[in-house]
Scaffold this active site. Structure first.
Site, PDB file in Angstrom:
ATOM      1  N   SER A 180       2.460  65.216 100.014  1.00 42.18           N
ATOM      2  CA  SER A 180       3.813  64.762 100.318  1.00 42.18           C
ATOM      3  C   SER A 180       4.808  65.606  99.528  1.00 42.18           C
ATOM      4  O   SER A 180       4.694  65.707  98.304  1.00 42.18           O
ATOM      5  CB  SER A 180       3.960  63.291  99.929  1.00 42.18           C
ATOM      6  N   LYS A 216       3.502  66.939 104.423  1.00 40.34           N
ATOM      7  CA  LYS A 216       4.435  65.883 104.838  1.00 40.34           C
ATOM      8  C   LYS A 216       5.756  66.154 104.138  1.00 40.34           C
ATOM      9  O   LYS A 216       5.800  66.263 102.910  1.00 40.34           O
ATOM     10  CB  LYS A 216       3.882  64.512 104.441  1.00 40.34           C
ATOM     11  N   LYS A 227       9.500  64.848 103.246  1.00 38.49           N
ATOM     12  CA  LYS A 227      10.429  63.730 103.196  1.00 38.49           C
ATOM     13  C   LYS A 227      11.722  64.186 103.869  1.00 38.49           C
ATOM     14  O   LYS A 227      12.187  65.311 103.629  1.00 38.49           O
ATOM     15  CB  LYS A 227      10.724  63.348 101.741  1.00 38.49           C
ATOM     16  N   ASP A 235       8.573  62.132 106.954  1.00 34.01           N
ATOM     17  CA  ASP A 235       8.640  60.732 106.532  1.00 34.01           C
ATOM     18  C   ASP A 235      10.092  60.413 106.187  1.00 34.01           C
ATOM     19  O   ASP A 235      10.667  61.019 105.296  1.00 34.01           O
ATOM     20  CB  ASP A 235       7.744  60.522 105.309  1.00 34.01           C
ATOM     21  N   GLU A 287       7.388  59.481 110.495  1.00 33.79           N
ATOM     22  CA  GLU A 287       7.002  58.245 109.819  1.00 33.79           C
ATOM     23  C   GLU A 287       8.216  57.385 109.500  1.00 33.79           C
ATOM     24  O   GLU A 287       9.194  57.873 108.918  1.00 33.79           O
ATOM     25  CB  GLU A 287       6.240  58.591 108.533  1.00 33.79           C
ATOM     26  N   ASP A 309       4.964  52.671 108.451  1.00 37.34           N
ATOM     27  CA  ASP A 309       4.540  52.515 107.048  1.00 37.34           C
ATOM     28  C   ASP A 309       5.061  51.145 106.591  1.00 37.34           C
ATOM     29  O   ASP A 309       4.385  50.132 106.747  1.00 37.34           O
ATOM     30  CB  ASP A 309       5.106  53.689 106.235  1.00 37.34           C
ATOM     31  N   LYS A 344      -1.512  51.630 103.685  1.00 36.47           N
ATOM     32  CA  LYS A 344      -1.468  51.627 102.220  1.00 36.47           C
ATOM     33  C   LYS A 344      -2.017  50.271 101.770  1.00 36.47           C
ATOM     34  O   LYS A 344      -1.374  49.233 102.013  1.00 36.47           O
ATOM     35  CB  LYS A 344      -0.035  51.785 101.705  1.00 36.47           C
ATOM     36  N   GLY A 366      -0.017  57.012 100.300  1.00 37.01           N
ATOM     37  CA  GLY A 366      -0.111  56.980  98.839  1.00 37.01           C
ATOM     38  C   GLY A 366       1.146  56.401  98.226  1.00 37.01           C
ATOM     39  O   GLY A 366       2.218  56.417  98.830  1.00 37.01           O
TER      40      GLY A 366
END
Ligand SMILES: O=C(O)CCC(=O)N[C@@H](C(=O)O)c1ccccc1
Length: 374
Positions: free
Chosen positions: A141, A167, A169, A195, A220, A245, A269, A297
């Site tokens: 991430s 991934k 952000k 995400d 996401e 998520d 998660k 995570g």
């Protein structure tokens, strides 16, 4: 299973670099660890709640409080002790069901009891959960950066380390441009996803549709966690699969999201959904619907990281998870570091979690210890 007591331990772990998301920047992790002491073994649990209630309603002080005042006394009660005596960790969710929410606290205590139970049995987390692999691909991430060049340098470093998936952000103002730059610089073969951590609204649909040009694995949690119908509407406007998520907090909410077409993929998660046993239920439900899952995570220490890797080895986890090496976030982990080998991390094979805290490293980062006798 006779529980003698549970230790509530807070540790403060500095991050190797600031980690910026759409809801804030982390420079250290204040983590609540649980150590369950039973007649047969000790087990470790990790509560994934953040310092502030910015990712979910839970925050670490609230989880320690709800454990101390409600959850642990309930497990220590005659009914709780009888249920644990009969069914061990499988009894925890039912015994705590009367207390609403606080899933991260419930997940941590179930994890500690399950770890103790499995260590006593000599059985690994992976064996218990149904792992079918001995290593899993590791995704990484990448936070929001101050500039595109800084982002590209970070991504280059992770690709050089061998990470199997990137991934990014994103948030309004930092989305299409960084994604385009990563695609431009590293090509179309890199597994890439984004995400948003709930940072957008349905009014951003046309803007988010620009991301369809970049062959992303998924987008996401673009909308807020309770906007399941909004995600279903957005899914009809995007080609990129939507992954949830924050919206999925249980098998029940997973079933609703899938049925309503709010997601095509789920980030599981264990801390968010109340534990590894509920996480397995969501895995099984998703598989029955043909919905891919991957393991998310929460910047865990090696304890939570080891358990996540075991979960990520279940057959329905067909996308690389955020199961990075310890070094992604920590210069020194409290366990033997989880390391990346050819883009994969090894599924621990020892009893229980397969890892334990190294006492001198744990003591170095411990900020408080509280013993709750049963
Ligand atoms: O690899 C990890 O442990 C972190 C993965 C990651 O980006 N987690 C995000 C998230 O919202 O999914 C996050 C968790 C906790 C704190 C900040 C960000």
């Amino acid at each position: 299973m006779k529980l003698r007591g549970i230790e509530l331990r807070r540790v403060s772990m500095p991050l190797v670099a600031p980690f910026r998301t759409s809801f804030g920047t982390q420079t250290e992790r204040d983590v609540l660890l649980l150590r369950a002491v039973t007649d047969d073994a000790e087990g470790w649990g990790e509560c994934v709640a953040l310092t502030d209630p910015l990712y979910s309603p839970e925050y670490v002080d609230s989880q320690q409080d709800v454990l101390r005042r409600f959850l642990l006394p309930r497990l220590a009660s005659p009914e709780g002790a009888a249920a644990l005596g009969r069914s061990g960790a499988a009894a925890v969710a039912g015994a705590l069901h009367a207390y609403k929410g606080h899933r991260m606290a419930k997940a941590a205590v179930e994890m500690a009891i399950l770890d103790a139970e499995l260590r006593a049995l000599g059985r690994s987390f992976g064996r218990e959960l149904g792992a079918v692999a001995d290593r899993v691909p590791s995704g990484v991430s990448v936070g929001i950066h101050d500039s595109i060049p800084a982002l590209l340098s970070a991504v280059e470093g992770y690709l050089d380390e061998g990470y199997a998936r990137i991934k990014l952000k994103i948030e309004p103002g930092w989305d299409v441009a960084p994604v385009a730059a990563v695609r431009e610089r590293f090509g179309g073969d890199v597994l890439l996803q984004v995400d948003a951590n709930t940072a957008y609204t349905l009014r951003d649909a046309r803007h988010l549709a620009k991301l369809d040009a970049f062959d992303l694995l998924l987008i996401e949690q673009p909308l807020e966690e309770e906007d399941v119908l909004g995600h279903a509407a957005l899914a009809r406007q995007l080609a990129t699969p939507i992954c949830l998520d924050e919206s999925v907090v249980s098998a029940q909410t997973a079933a609703a999201a899938i049925t309503l077409g709010a997601c095509q993929i789920i980030n599981i998660k264990p801390g968010r959904v109340g534990g590894y046993l509920e996480a397995r239920k969501i895995h099984d439900l998703a598989a029955a619907h043909g919905v891919a899952v991957w393991c998310g995570g929460m910047v865990e220490t090696g304890l939570g990281r080891a358990a996540n890797i075991a979960l990520a080895a279940l057959p329905g986890f067909t996308l690389p998870g955020d199961v990075s090496a310890s070094g992604r976030f920590y210069r020194t982990d409290i366990t033997e570091p989880i390391v990346l080998v050819d883009g994969h991390v090894e599924v621990p094979t020892g009893p229980g979690l397969g890892v334990t805290p190294i006492p001198e490293l744990l003591d170095r980062v411990t900020t408080s210890v509280e013993w709750i006798p049963f």
